[in-house]
Enzyme design. Sequence first.
Site, PDB file in Angstrom:
ATOM      1  N   TYR A  85      -6.666 -23.953   2.680  1.00 32.73           N
ATOM      2  CA  TYR A  85      -6.752 -22.509   2.427  1.00 32.73           C
ATOM      3  C   TYR A  85      -5.597 -21.851   3.173  1.00 32.73           C
ATOM      4  O   TYR A  85      -4.626 -22.532   3.512  1.00 32.73           O
ATOM      5  CB  TYR A  85      -8.160 -22.069   2.905  1.00 32.73           C
ATOM      6  CG  TYR A  85      -8.561 -20.676   2.556  1.00 32.73           C
ATOM      7  CD1 TYR A  85      -8.659 -20.270   1.239  1.00 32.73           C
ATOM      8  CD2 TYR A  85      -8.888 -19.756   3.554  1.00 32.73           C
ATOM      9  CE1 TYR A  85      -9.048 -18.972   0.922  1.00 32.73           C
ATOM     10  CE2 TYR A  85      -9.281 -18.469   3.249  1.00 32.73           C
ATOM     11  CZ  TYR A  85      -9.359 -18.079   1.925  1.00 32.73           C
ATOM     12  OH  TYR A  85      -9.754 -16.803   1.621  1.00 32.73           O
TER      13      TYR A  85
ATOM     14  N   ARG B 294       0.630 -12.073  -7.468  1.00 35.46           N
ATOM     15  CA  ARG B 294       0.729 -11.655  -6.050  1.00 35.46           C
ATOM     16  C   ARG B 294      -0.046 -12.686  -5.238  1.00 35.46           C
ATOM     17  O   ARG B 294      -1.203 -12.475  -4.943  1.00 35.46           O
ATOM     18  CB  ARG B 294       0.163 -10.237  -5.893  1.00 35.46           C
ATOM     19  CG  ARG B 294       0.359  -9.572  -4.583  1.00 35.46           C
ATOM     20  CD  ARG B 294      -0.490 -10.139  -3.448  1.00 35.46           C
ATOM     21  NE  ARG B 294      -1.809  -9.576  -3.328  1.00 35.46           N
ATOM     22  CZ  ARG B 294      -2.856 -10.259  -2.823  1.00 35.46           C
ATOM     23  NH1 ARG B 294      -2.755 -11.517  -2.429  1.00 35.46           N
ATOM     24  NH2 ARG B 294      -4.031  -9.693  -2.740  1.00 35.46           N
TER      25      ARG B 294
ATOM     26  N   LYS C 289      -9.554 -21.515  -3.086  1.00 33.15           N
ATOM     27  CA  LYS C 289     -10.760 -20.665  -3.026  1.00 33.15           C
ATOM     28  C   LYS C 289     -11.971 -21.472  -3.486  1.00 33.15           C
ATOM     29  O   LYS C 289     -13.052 -21.359  -2.919  1.00 33.15           O
ATOM     30  CB  LYS C 289     -10.590 -19.433  -3.924  1.00 33.15           C
ATOM     31  CG  LYS C 289      -9.516 -18.457  -3.449  1.00 33.15           C
ATOM     32  CD  LYS C 289     -10.055 -17.402  -2.519  1.00 33.15           C
ATOM     33  CE  LYS C 289      -8.922 -16.586  -1.915  1.00 33.15           C
ATOM     34  NZ  LYS C 289      -9.340 -15.646  -0.886  1.00 33.15           N
TER      35      LYS C 289
ATOM     36  N   GLU D  45      -8.441 -13.325  -8.683  1.00 32.05           N
ATOM     37  CA  GLU D  45      -7.778 -13.561  -7.401  1.00 32.05           C
ATOM     38  C   GLU D  45      -6.277 -13.335  -7.506  1.00 32.05           C
ATOM     39  O   GLU D  45      -5.616 -13.853  -8.418  1.00 32.05           O
ATOM     40  CB  GLU D  45      -8.038 -15.022  -6.978  1.00 32.05           C
ATOM     41  CG  GLU D  45      -7.629 -15.337  -5.567  1.00 32.05           C
ATOM     42  CD  GLU D  45      -8.484 -14.589  -4.533  1.00 32.05           C
ATOM     43  OE1 GLU D  45      -9.719 -14.587  -4.655  1.00 32.05           O
ATOM     44  OE2 GLU D  45      -7.891 -14.010  -3.594  1.00 32.05           O
ATOM     45  N   ASP D  46      -5.765 -12.581  -6.571  1.00 33.33           N
ATOM     46  CA  ASP D  46      -4.324 -12.409  -6.410  1.00 33.33           C
ATOM     47  C   ASP D  46      -3.598 -11.965  -7.679  1.00 33.33           C
ATOM     48  O   ASP D  46      -2.548 -12.501  -8.054  1.00 33.33           O
ATOM     49  CB  ASP D  46      -3.713 -13.690  -5.806  1.00 33.33           C
ATOM     50  CG  ASP D  46      -4.119 -13.855  -4.340  1.00 33.33           C
ATOM     51  OD1 ASP D  46      -4.937 -13.041  -3.848  1.00 33.33           O
ATOM     52  OD2 ASP D  46      -3.629 -14.777  -3.672  1.00 33.33           O
TER      53      ASP D  46
ATOM     54  N   ASP E 104     -11.883 -10.465  -5.852  1.00 29.70           N
ATOM     55  CA  ASP E 104     -12.007 -10.826  -4.440  1.00 29.70           C
ATOM     56  C   ASP E 104     -11.116  -9.966  -3.549  1.00 29.70           C
ATOM     57  O   ASP E 104     -11.517  -9.539  -2.468  1.00 29.70           O
ATOM     58  CB  ASP E 104     -11.629 -12.311  -4.319  1.00 29.70           C
ATOM     59  CG  ASP E 104     -11.696 -12.814  -2.900  1.00 29.70           C
ATOM     60  OD1 ASP E 104     -12.636 -12.424  -2.187  1.00 29.70           O
ATOM     61  OD2 ASP E 104     -10.821 -13.612  -2.513  1.00 29.70           O
ATOM     62  N   ASP E 105      -9.886  -9.700  -3.997  1.00 27.24           N
ATOM     63  CA  ASP E 105      -8.948  -8.955  -3.142  1.00 27.24           C
ATOM     64  C   ASP E 105      -9.363  -7.503  -2.981  1.00 27.24           C
ATOM     65  O   ASP E 105      -9.149  -6.906  -1.935  1.00 27.24           O
ATOM     66  CB  ASP E 105      -7.533  -9.041  -3.728  1.00 27.24           C
ATOM     67  CG  ASP E 105      -7.081 -10.473  -3.766  1.00 27.24           C
ATOM     68  OD1 ASP E 105      -6.823 -11.032  -2.704  1.00 27.24           O
ATOM     69  OD2 ASP E 105      -7.065 -11.057  -4.871  1.00 27.24           O
TER      70      ASP E 105
ATOM     71  N   ASN F 137      -1.726 -12.042   4.727  1.00 30.68           N
ATOM     72  CA  ASN F 137      -1.578 -13.502   4.721  1.00 30.68           C
ATOM     73  C   ASN F 137      -0.272 -13.896   4.036  1.00 30.68           C
ATOM     74  O   ASN F 137       0.249 -13.122   3.254  1.00 30.68           O
ATOM     75  CB  ASN F 137      -2.747 -14.123   3.936  1.00 30.68           C
ATOM     76  CG  ASN F 137      -4.070 -13.858   4.615  1.00 30.68           C
ATOM     77  OD1 ASN F 137      -4.208 -14.033   5.807  1.00 30.68           O
ATOM     78  ND2 ASN F 137      -5.050 -13.410   3.838  1.00 30.68           N
TER      79      ASN F 137
HETATM   80  N1  LIG Z   1      -7.459 -10.872   5.023  1.00 28.53           N
HETATM   81  C1  LIG Z   1      -7.893 -10.833   3.802  1.00 28.53           C
HETATM   82  O1  LIG Z   1      -9.041 -11.198   3.512  1.00 28.53           O
HETATM   83  C2  LIG Z   1      -6.997 -10.324   2.708  1.00 28.53           C
HETATM   84  C3  LIG Z   1      -7.552 -10.032   1.477  1.00 28.53           C
HETATM   85  C4  LIG Z   1      -6.742  -9.549   0.453  1.00 28.53           C
HETATM   86  C5  LIG Z   1      -5.397  -9.379   0.677  1.00 28.53           C
HETATM   87  N2  LIG Z   1      -4.883  -9.712   1.885  1.00 28.53           N
HETATM   88  C6  LIG Z   1      -3.454  -9.560   2.140  1.00 28.53           C
HETATM   89  O2  LIG Z   1      -3.081  -8.222   2.005  1.00 28.53           O
HETATM   90  C7  LIG Z   1      -1.715  -8.141   1.641  1.00 28.53           C
HETATM   91  C8  LIG Z   1      -1.565  -7.082   0.578  1.00 28.53           C
HETATM   92  O3  LIG Z   1      -2.260  -7.402  -0.584  1.00 28.53           O
HETATM   93  P1  LIG Z   1      -2.275  -6.376  -1.824  1.00 28.53           P
HETATM   94  O4  LIG Z   1      -2.904  -7.029  -2.970  1.00 28.53           O
HETATM   95  O5  LIG Z   1      -2.858  -5.081  -1.403  1.00 28.53           O
HETATM   96  O6  LIG Z   1      -0.714  -6.262  -2.067  1.00 28.53           O
HETATM   97  P2  LIG Z   1       0.166  -5.138  -2.738  1.00 28.53           P
HETATM   98  O7  LIG Z   1       1.503  -5.692  -2.932  1.00 28.53           O
HETATM   99  O8  LIG Z   1      -0.557  -4.595  -3.913  1.00 28.53           O
HETATM  100  O9  LIG Z   1       0.199  -3.968  -1.666  1.00 28.53           O
HETATM  101  C9  LIG Z   1       1.031  -3.941  -0.565  1.00 28.53           C
HETATM  102  C10 LIG Z   1       1.054  -2.524  -0.042  1.00 28.53           C
HETATM  103  O10 LIG Z   1       1.796  -2.531   1.162  1.00 28.53           O
HETATM  104  C11 LIG Z   1       2.694  -1.447   1.139  1.00 28.53           C
HETATM  105  N3  LIG Z   1       3.865  -1.702   2.003  1.00 28.53           N
HETATM  106  C12 LIG Z   1       4.977  -2.415   1.726  1.00 28.53           C
HETATM  107  N4  LIG Z   1       5.846  -2.317   2.748  1.00 28.53           N
HETATM  108  C13 LIG Z   1       5.264  -1.543   3.678  1.00 28.53           C
HETATM  109  C14 LIG Z   1       5.670  -1.054   4.941  1.00 28.53           C
HETATM  110  N5  LIG Z   1       6.868  -1.369   5.432  1.00 28.53           N
HETATM  111  N6  LIG Z   1       4.826  -0.260   5.624  1.00 28.53           N
HETATM  112  C15 LIG Z   1       3.601   0.063   5.129  1.00 28.53           C
HETATM  113  N7  LIG Z   1       3.166  -0.366   3.929  1.00 28.53           N
HETATM  114  C16 LIG Z   1       3.991  -1.143   3.218  1.00 28.53           C
HETATM  115  C17 LIG Z   1       3.071  -1.293  -0.313  1.00 28.53           C
HETATM  116  O11 LIG Z   1       3.601   0.012  -0.580  1.00 28.53           O
HETATM  117  C18 LIG Z   1       1.726  -1.523  -0.970  1.00 28.53           C
HETATM  118  O12 LIG Z   1       0.992  -0.323  -0.972  1.00 28.53           O
HETATM  119  C19 LIG Z   1      -1.296  -9.554   1.248  1.00 28.53           C
HETATM  120  O13 LIG Z   1      -0.537 -10.123   2.281  1.00 28.53           O
HETATM  121  C20 LIG Z   1      -2.597 -10.310   1.143  1.00 28.53           C
HETATM  122  O14 LIG Z   1      -2.455 -11.653   1.543  1.00 28.53           O
HETATM  123  C21 LIG Z   1      -5.654 -10.166   2.906  1.00 28.53           C
HETATM  124  O1  LIG Z   2      -6.526 -15.814   0.309  1.00 26.95           O
HETATM  125  C1  LIG Z   2      -6.775 -15.336   1.409  1.00 26.95           C
HETATM  126  O2  LIG Z   2      -6.691 -15.983   2.459  1.00 26.95           O
HETATM  127  C2  LIG Z   2      -7.265 -13.920   1.527  1.00 26.95           C
HETATM  128  C3  LIG Z   2      -6.910 -13.022   0.412  1.00 26.95           C
HETATM  129  O3  LIG Z   2      -7.588 -13.315  -0.765  1.00 26.95           O
HETATM  130  C4  LIG Z   2      -5.448 -12.869   0.182  1.00 26.95           C
HETATM  131  O4  LIG Z   2      -5.061 -12.654  -0.956  1.00 26.95           O
HETATM  132  O5  LIG Z   2      -4.704 -12.902   1.146  1.00 26.95           O
HETATM  133 MG   LIG Z   3      -6.468 -13.076  -2.491  1.00 28.35          MG
END
Ligand SMILES: NC(=O)c1ccc[n+]([C@@H]2O[C@H](COP(=O)([O-])OP(=O)(O)OC[C@H]3O[C@@H](n4cnc5c(N)ncnc54)[C@H](O)[C@@H]3O)[C@@H](O)[C@H]2O)c1
Ligand SMILES: O=C(O)C[C@H](O)C(=O)O
Ligand SMILES: [Mg+2]
Length: 621
Positions: A141, A194, A212, A283-284, A306-307, A462
Amino acid sequence: MSLSSVLLKRLQFQRRIITAVNVYGTRSFTTTEGHRPAIVHKRSLDILHDPWFNKGTAFSMTERDRLDLRGLLPPNVMSSEQQIERFMADLKRLQLSARDGPSDPNNLAKWRILNRLHDRNETMYYKVLIDNIEEYAPVVYTPTVGLVCQNYSGLFRRPRGMYFSAEDRGEMMSMVYNWPADQVDMIVVTDGSRILGLGDLGVQGIGIAIGKLDLYVAAAGINPQRVLPVMIDVGTNNEKILKDPLYLGLQEHRLDGEEYLAVIDEFMEAVFTRWPNVIVQFEDFQSKWAFKLLQRYRNDYRMFNDDVQGTAGVALAGLLGAVRAQGRPMIDFPKMKIVVAGAGSAGIGVLNAARKTMARMLGDTEVAFESAKRQFWVVDANGLLTEARENIDPDARPFARKVNESERQGLREGSKLVEVVQQVKPDVLLGLSAVGGLFSKEVLEALKGSTSTRPAIFPMSNPTKNAECTPEEAFSIVGDNIIFGSGSPFANVDLGDGHIGHCNQANNMFLFPGIGLGTLLSGSRIVSDGMLQAAAECLAAYMTEEEVLKGIIYPSISRIRDITKEVAASVIREAIEEDLAEGYREMDGRELRKLNEEEIKNYVMNNMWIPEYPKLVYKED
Ligand SMILES: NC(=O)c1ccc[n+]([C@@H]2O[C@H](COP(=O)([O-])OP(=O)(O)OC[C@H]3O[C@@H](n4cnc5c(N)ncnc54)[C@H](O)[C@@H]3O)[C@@H](O)[C@H]2O)c1
Ligand SMILES: O=C(O)C[C@H](O)C(=O)O
Ligand SMILES: [Mg+2]
């Protein structure tokens, strides 16, 4: 009495015995299914080459005779424990030669070894994974799965899952029958647009669906024969891989608009036609489509994103955990000041969920809902989001700050993150931006001015290199008395004098397996907001007061099977409450709604697959 009713009675009797054995805890193998022998229609080498039935050296001599295996294996019959010991000795040799832990540079090599085991012997693979989840979750993962996706063209050996491409339009309804399983419980689907914070990886993104689903098996006990990873390849806009001659996906730009929707519609119709009871986890998908697809399908299909939804629940549990860790009553949550960096699918999902929860705590009125949004400051790639922004994304619009109000705070449209943190002095700084290091020294310095006694920092992006900051940076700059939660795993920080800075893993893995399992076992035809809320609340309440005060607001991954069982039971209870549950208890046909809390948990446990070899019986096809 007819033959079928005699058989039915006998089956119910056997099941009762198994459940009784279970209640007294004398056996670890709890599913009724697991006690039945598995019928195979193949023999000899075909069995050894089938990862689902293969037991390798663990085939007993009688089975070897029954299945024409005598002489095809070394003579010493091994127990499954001995098999694992041999395998682990090999894997550990690799570990001894390098740094262990989530950022071990050997993780890709470990992934290869585990993946080969997965290809040979599924039961043993999942036993290794479940028994060593803390060690191998970072391999199958996040973060390693990100590296696997990036290098997929080189790593590809055997297909795992299904690929639906833009070339398959018009064929999907028949293609689904190419998948060998008549029952599929869980699909995780991605279009690769993504992947984690790594951007558009096209067909290579299938690795995330596989990772996943590995957690679905390990944490939720979904039967691995009934999971299906899916990649919908509609092209890629990643110019680098478009030019790579070894790239395995369609080498064309992504479909968009109606054409794109038509492909996803066709896929949904096809999978739900063949497997009407399946649950599809999106997902993603890039944010542009994540919300639209969720709205398009959520009322008609058993699906969730999920996201957007899983992440929202996990973050909400973290925010509530932070309130508790600050020694404040939960009812103080609507007073929290929260700065969110990132307004994509994940960030907006979190904002919506947190706002709704605050509003509910304030009386669930429209006024409460309006006022709750004032607790959030959203900073995206263009800085602070205000109503002065042109072309605001409609999903982000409710969180745009009023211009006058911002000015009074010394802020304006596009203010930098550091200025926002300086002026707002938030209780929580949460990152879902995918920008590694965004919480720079200056930003963390600014957070020292937080009005909270114990600020919370959640760099949730991540994989590891995309985390907004590391725990070392957070603890050393902001101070020892913080709450820290990251999306990818980090080791705890030694603060000296025997003190530990605890690193929580704020990852949706603590919810999606339970949401899927609970939905499956409830029989609900949809995944309702209430079911998602119940999942989040269950996670928020899971940690004890003592743990929370130590800054431990999420469970350790070693408890993932237990938290998943609890989450699944909460989801089922909510489905019953909302009159959505159509499932029946397998043991004796009692209706779910007649079960008490403990019985629902037992029902969940009894339906979790565990990796034990079944006895194999050969039958002609
Ligand atoms: N921990 C978790 O469980 C979890 C879950 C889902 C997503 N994520 C992570 O979250 C991140 C974003 O996912 P997403 O689907 O929302 O992506 P996305 O690309 O849709 O969104 C990214 C956002 O970040 C903003 N951004 C870019 N540069 C920036 C900066 N310098 N300052 C502030 N904001 C900025 C963008 O404008 C956009 O709004 C990914 O890295 C993903 O791995 C983590
Ligand atoms: O995949 C993960 O570890 C969490 C989340 O779904 C992500 O997109 O980052
Ligand atoms: Mg994800």
